[in-house]
Design a protein around this motif. Structure first.
Motif, short mmCIF file in Angstrom:
data_model
loop_
_atom_site.label_atom_id
_atom_site.label_comp_id
_atom_site.label_asym_id
_atom_site.label_seq_id
_atom_site.Cartn_x
_atom_site.Cartn_y
_atom_site.Cartn_z
N ALA A 158 0.82 -1.22 0.00
CA ALA A 158 0.00 0.00 0.00
C ALA A 158 0.85 1.27 0.00
CB ALA A 158 -0.95 0.00 1.20
N PHE A 159 2.05 1.21 0.55
CA PHE A 159 2.87 2.43 0.59
C PHE A 159 3.12 2.94 -0.84
CE2 PHE A 159 6.27 -0.64 -0.19
CZ PHE A 159 7.15 0.06 -1.01
N ARG A 160 3.23 2.01 -1.79
CA ARG A 160 3.55 2.43 -3.16
C ARG A 160 2.29 2.57 -4.03
NH1 ARG A 160 7.84 -0.98 -5.64
NH2 ARG A 160 9.09 0.37 -4.30
N ARG B 224 12.38 5.18 5.38
CA ARG B 224 13.31 5.37 4.26
C ARG B 224 12.93 4.45 3.10
NH1 ARG B 224 19.12 4.38 6.23
NH2 ARG B 224 19.76 5.38 4.30
N LEU B 225 12.49 3.26 3.44
CA LEU B 225 12.14 2.31 2.37
C LEU B 225 10.87 2.70 1.62
CD1 LEU B 225 12.95 -1.09 4.12
CD2 LEU B 225 14.09 -0.17 2.10
N ILE B 226 9.93 3.38 2.32
CA ILE B 226 8.68 3.73 1.61
C ILE B 226 8.74 5.11 0.97
CG2 ILE B 226 7.31 2.28 3.17
CD1 ILE B 226 6.04 5.06 4.12
N SER B 227 9.85 5.81 1.22
CA SER B 227 9.97 7.16 0.65
C SER B 227 10.20 7.08 -0.86
CB SER B 227 11.14 7.88 1.33
OG SER B 227 11.40 9.07 0.64
N GLU B 228 9.73 8.12 -1.54
CA GLU B 228 9.97 8.14 -2.99
C GLU B 228 11.31 8.77 -3.31
OE1 GLU B 228 6.46 9.92 -4.67
OE2 GLU B 228 5.26 8.15 -4.17
N HIS B 229 12.01 9.19 -2.25
CA HIS B 229 13.31 9.84 -2.46
C HIS B 229 14.37 9.14 -1.63
CE1 HIS B 229 10.85 12.95 -4.25
NE2 HIS B 229 10.12 12.92 -3.14
N GLY C 187 -0.53 10.16 0.58
CA GLY C 187 -0.80 10.61 -0.79
C GLY C 187 -1.39 9.52 -1.69
N LYS C 188 -1.27 8.27 -1.27
CA LYS C 188 -1.81 7.16 -2.08
C LYS C 188 -3.26 6.85 -1.70
CE LYS C 188 2.16 6.54 -4.03
NZ LYS C 188 2.35 6.83 -5.47
N TRP C 189 -3.81 7.61 -0.76
CA TRP C 189 -5.20 7.41 -0.34
C TRP C 189 -6.04 8.55 -0.91
CZ3 TRP C 189 -6.99 3.79 3.68
CH2 TRP C 189 -6.01 2.84 4.01
N ASP C 190 -7.30 8.27 -1.14
CA ASP C 190 -8.19 9.25 -1.75
C ASP C 190 -9.20 9.74 -0.71
OD1 ASP C 190 -10.23 10.53 -3.12
OD2 ASP C 190 -10.12 9.20 -4.86
N GLY C 191 -9.06 11.01 -0.32
CA GLY C 191 -9.93 11.57 0.72
C GLY C 191 -11.39 11.67 0.31
N GLY C 192 -11.68 11.55 -0.98
CA GLY C 192 -13.07 11.61 -1.44
C GLY C 192 -13.81 10.30 -1.17
N MET C 193 -13.06 9.23 -0.95
CA MET C 193 -13.69 7.93 -0.68
C MET C 193 -14.10 7.86 0.79
SD MET C 193 -11.20 5.48 -2.92
CE MET C 193 -11.15 5.67 -4.71
N SER C 194 -14.87 6.81 1.12
CA SER C 194 -15.41 6.75 2.48
C SER C 194 -14.40 6.33 3.54
CB SER C 194 -16.59 5.78 2.52
OG SER C 194 -17.66 6.28 1.76
N ALA C 195 -13.33 5.65 3.13
CA ALA C 195 -12.38 5.15 4.14
C ALA C 195 -11.78 6.32 4.93
CB ALA C 195 -11.27 4.37 3.47
N PHE D 259 1.48 7.83 7.63
CA PHE D 259 0.82 7.33 8.84
C PHE D 259 1.09 5.83 8.98
CE2 PHE D 259 -2.55 6.97 5.62
CZ PHE D 259 -3.11 5.72 5.88
N TYR D 260 0.94 5.38 10.21
CA TYR D 260 1.22 3.97 10.52
C TYR D 260 -0.05 3.19 10.73
CZ TYR D 260 6.24 4.23 10.96
OH TYR D 260 7.56 4.34 10.67
N THR D 261 0.01 1.92 10.42
CA THR D 261 -1.02 1.01 10.88
C THR D 261 -0.39 0.11 11.94
OG1 THR D 261 -2.71 -0.60 10.28
CG2 THR D 261 -0.66 -0.77 9.10
N VAL D 262 -1.13 -0.08 13.01
CA VAL D 262 -0.71 -1.03 14.05
C VAL D 262 -1.83 -2.04 14.19
CG1 VAL D 262 -0.15 -1.37 16.48
CG2 VAL D 262 0.64 0.71 15.31
#
Ligand code: FAD
Length: 534
Positions: A184-186, A264-269, A431-439, A448-451
Motif C-alpha cells: 500500500a505504501f507504493r 526510508r524504504l517507503i519514501s519516494e526519495h 498521498g496514495k489514499w483518496d480523501g473523497g472515498m469513504s475510508a 501514517f502507521y497502521t498497528v
C-alpha cells in the motif's frame, strides 16, 4: 421446508403485493419467494452460520437474521433490496463475503443476510472472473476471493498490485474497508486500485460507477462499510506479474531504528527509494510464544537461531522489532534476480538492524502472497483458528508512533502472558489514499502507521483479558493525545461513529450519501452506524 426458490428471470418486476407487505419479515420474505428468483432459507443452521464471524465474540455479533438469501445473479439482490425498500417496515439486508469481520459487521439482525458466495456457485459463473489482457484489468465478482483473482490473472502473466496479507477474503468485503498490506505504501490500498464498480444500492438500483460516471457512488462505496450498496463487480487494474520474491526479515532492538528504516524504504526519495515492493514490520513482545503459534514465522527463524534471538531480546529489554520486506523479480516483469540482489545488498548495508540478524528466503510470488493461508492450515490443524479474535487495528500519525510504542509495546503489552497472535506495525504514504472515498485515515501528515494487534483468544479468560487490554490501549492514546483511527472499525453507537471515527466534515458527507443511496438504512446494519427509523 424452510427454503424458497426465486428465479432470476422474474425478478426485475416485483409484484405490487410487496408494496403492502405482511406484518412480519419472514412473511414478507415468503411472499417474495412465492412470486419470483434465488433461494431463501430460514432454517436454523443457515441463520446460525450467518450470525457468526471470524471475531467469534458472541456478545457483539448480535441477533440472528430471519433468513439467508442465496442470489443467482446481481438482479436477485436488486429485487431483494427493492422488496425491503418498498416495505412499510424495511428489513435489514447485509452482504456476507466470508464473514471474516470480527465484530458482527456482516450480520443483519432480524433481517436477511446475502450469501455472496452463491453468485459464484451458479452453473455458468465463468464470467465472474474475466481478464482483459489488452485492457490490463480483471472484472471480478464482489463475491470472488482475492486468491482466485490472483490465479485467474497469473494465467495471463498479469497481477493486481495491491493486496491484503490474507487472500481468502472477498473483493467486495475488502473494498468495503480499504484492503491494506505491505504494497500500500507504493500503490495505495486496494480501494485506490479500482477502475469501476457495479453496485446495487439500498433502493435496489443497479448502477455501474467509476471516477467518471456516478463518481459520488463510486467514492461512497469504496471504504463504505457496506452502507451504500452491495458491490457485485469490481474492475481492477493489472500489471505484469513477477515470478519470484526475495523475502527478507531483519531484527531490531528498538522502535526508532525500525520505523526510521521503514520510512526510508517507503519514501519516494533517497538511496533506498524503490528497492522494496513490500514493506511491513512486526513487534515481538513475547517472541517465544510467537514462535510456537505462528508457524510461518518460526520457519523464517530456524530453531538454530533461538538462543541468539533470545539474547537479542534480553538486550532489547524483552521487546524485539522485525522489518519485513520483499522484492519481486522474474516472470513477465523486467527485474532480474541479479538486480534484486544488488538492491538487497544496498539495503542491508544502509539499514540499522541488529547486525547478523538477517533472514532471507526465496519463494514463488504465489507462495509469498498466499503466505497466511499456510499458517491458517496449521492453526486449523491445531484447533486454534476458530477461536475468538478480539482484533484492534489502528492508524496513527507518524509523529506519534514512538510514543505509541513506548506506551503500548513497552507498556500495556509488555510482560503479557502468551501472545497468541501477531502485532503488525508499518507505515503508508497518505498521498496514495483518496480523501473523497469513504475510508477514514489520518489526514495531517504525509506518512501514517497502521498497528494491527491481531490476537487469538485461545485459553479461558483470554478474550476478556485482551478486550480489557484493547480498552487500555484506547485510553492510553486518549490520555496521551495520540489521534488514532480504527481500521475495520467498531463502535457501539452512532454518536461514537460520528465523533470518534468520522469527525464532523466526514460524518456529514457520510450521512448525506446514506440518505441518497440507502435512505431506509437497510444495508449492513451489523456495522451499528444507522438504524431505521433513526
Ligand atoms: P465480510 O466480513 O463478510 O463483510 C465485511 C463488511 O463488508 C460487512 O459489513 C459486509 O456487509 C460488507 N460486505 C461484504 N461484501 C460486500 C459487498 N460485496 N458489497 C458491499 N458490502 C459488502 N484486511 C486488510 O485490509 N488487510 C489484511 O491484511 C487483512 N488480513 C486479514 C487476515 C485475516 C486472517 C482475516 C480474517 C481478515 C483480514 N483482513 C485484512 C480483514 C478483511 O479485510 C475484512 O475481514 C473484510 O471485511 C473482508 O472480509 P470478508 O470478505 O469476509 O467480508
Amino acid at each position: 421446508a424452510h427454503c424458497f426458490v426465486l428465479s432470476c428471470a422474474f425478478m426485475s418486476a416485483l409484484p405490487p403485493t410487496l408494496a403492502s407487505p405482511p406484518s412480519s419479515i419472514v412473511d414478507e420474505i415468503r411472499a417474495l419467494a412465492d412470486t419470483t428468483a434465488g433461494r431463501i432459507c430460514t432454517d436454523a443452521d443457515a441463520t446460525a452460520l450467518a450470525s457468526t464471524d471470524f471475531g467469534g465474540n458472541v456478545s457483539v455479533v448480535g441477533a440472528r437474521p430471519a433468513a439467508v438469501f442465496y442470489p443467482s445473479c446481481p438482479a436477485d439482490i436488486a429485487a431483494l433490496l427493492r422488496a425491503s425498500s418498498a416495505s412499510a417496515s424495511p428489513f435489514p439486508v447485509s452482504a456476507r463475503g466470508c464473514g471474516h469481520s470480527t465484530r458482527g459487521q456482516a450480520t443483519a439482525p432480524g433481517g436477511v443476510v446475502v450469501d455472496m458466495a452463491s453468485l459464484g456457485r451458479v452453473a455458468d459463473s465463468s464470467g465472474r472472473l474475466a481478464v482483459s489482457v489488452d485492457g490490463r484489468y480483471i472484472d471480478a465478482g464482489g463475491e470472488q476471493l482475492w486468491v482466485d483473482v490472483l490465479h485467474a490473472t497469473l494465467v495471463h502473466g498479469l497481477t493486481p498490485r495491491s493486496w491484503t496479507d490474507y487472500l481468502h477474503l472477498t473483493v467486495g468485503g475488502t473494498l468495503s474497508n480499504a484492503g491494506i498490506s505491505g504494497q500500500a505504501f507504493r500503490h495505495g490500498p486496494q480501494i485506490s486500485n479500482v477502475h469501476e464498480l457495479d453496485v446495487v444500492t439500498g433502493t435496489g438500483e443497479m448502477v455501474t460507477c467509476s471516477k467518471e460516471k456516478h463518481a459520488d457512488l463510486f467514492d461512497a462505496a469504496l471504504g463504505g462499510l457496506g452502507q451504500f450498496g452491495i458491490i457485485t463487480r469490481a474492475r481492477i487494474p493489472l500489471t505484469l506479474a513477477p515470478a519470484r520474491v526475495r523475502w527478507v526479515r531483519l531484527l531490531y532492538a528498538n522502535a526508532a531504528a525500525l520505523t526510521g528504516d521503514q520510512e526510508r524504504l517507503i519514501s519516494e526519495h533517497g538511496a533506498l527509494a524503490g528497492l522494496m515492493d513490500y514493506v511491513e514490520g512486526s513487534v515481538l513482545t513475547d517472541y517465544q510464544s510467537l514462535f510456537a503459534s505462528r508457524p510461518s514465522l518460526s520457519s523464517f527463524f530456524p530453531d538454530a537461531n533461538d538462543a541468539r534471538v533470545a539474547a537479542l531480546a534480553n538486550e532489547a529489554g524483552g521487546v524485539l522489532y522485525c522489518l519485513e520486506g520483499a522484492a519481486y523479480y522474474g516472470g513477465a516483469g523486467d527485474t532480474s534476480a541479479a538486480h534484486v540482489d544488488k538492491a538487497l545488498e544496498v539495503m542491508l548495508r544502509e539499514l540499522r538492524y541488529a547486525r547478523g540478524y538477517t533472514f532471507v528466503q526465496d519463494v514463488s510470488y504465489v507462495e509469498f502472497l498466499d503466505r497466511v493461508h499456510g499458517a491458517e492450515l496449521k492453526l486449523r490443524a491445531a484447533g486454534i483458528w476458530d477461536v475468538p479474535h478480539p482484533w484492534l487495528i489502528l492508524f496513527l500519525p507518524r509523529s506519534r508512533i514512538l510514543d505509541f510504542a513506548a506506551g503500548v509495546f513497552h507498556g500495556v503489552l509488555r510482560h503479557d502472558r502468551a501472545m497468541h497472535g501477531t502485532v503488525l506495525v508499518y507505515p503508508m504514504n497518505r498521498g496514495k489514499w483518496d480523501g473523497g472515498m469513504s475510508a477514514v485515515f489520518p489526514g495531517e501528515e504525509e506518512v501514517f502507521y497502521t498497528v494491527g494487534i491481531l490476537r487469538s483468544a485461545v485459553a479461558d479468560g483470554d478474550l476478556r483479558h485482551m478486550e480489557e487490554q484493547n480498552s487500555e490501549i484506547t485510553r492510553f492514546c486518549e490520555n496521551a493525545g495520540i489521534p488514532c483511527t480504527q481500521y475495520l472499525p467498531y463502535y457501539a453507537t452512532q454518536a461514537e461513529w460520528a465523533a470518534r471515527h468520522f469527525g464532523p466534515g466526514r460524518w456529514d458527507r457520510f450521512v448525506q450519501r446514506k440518505r441518497k443511496y440507502d435512505p431506509k438504512a437497510i444495508l449492513s446494519r451489523g456495522q451499528r452506524i444507522f438504524s431505521y427509523p433513526s
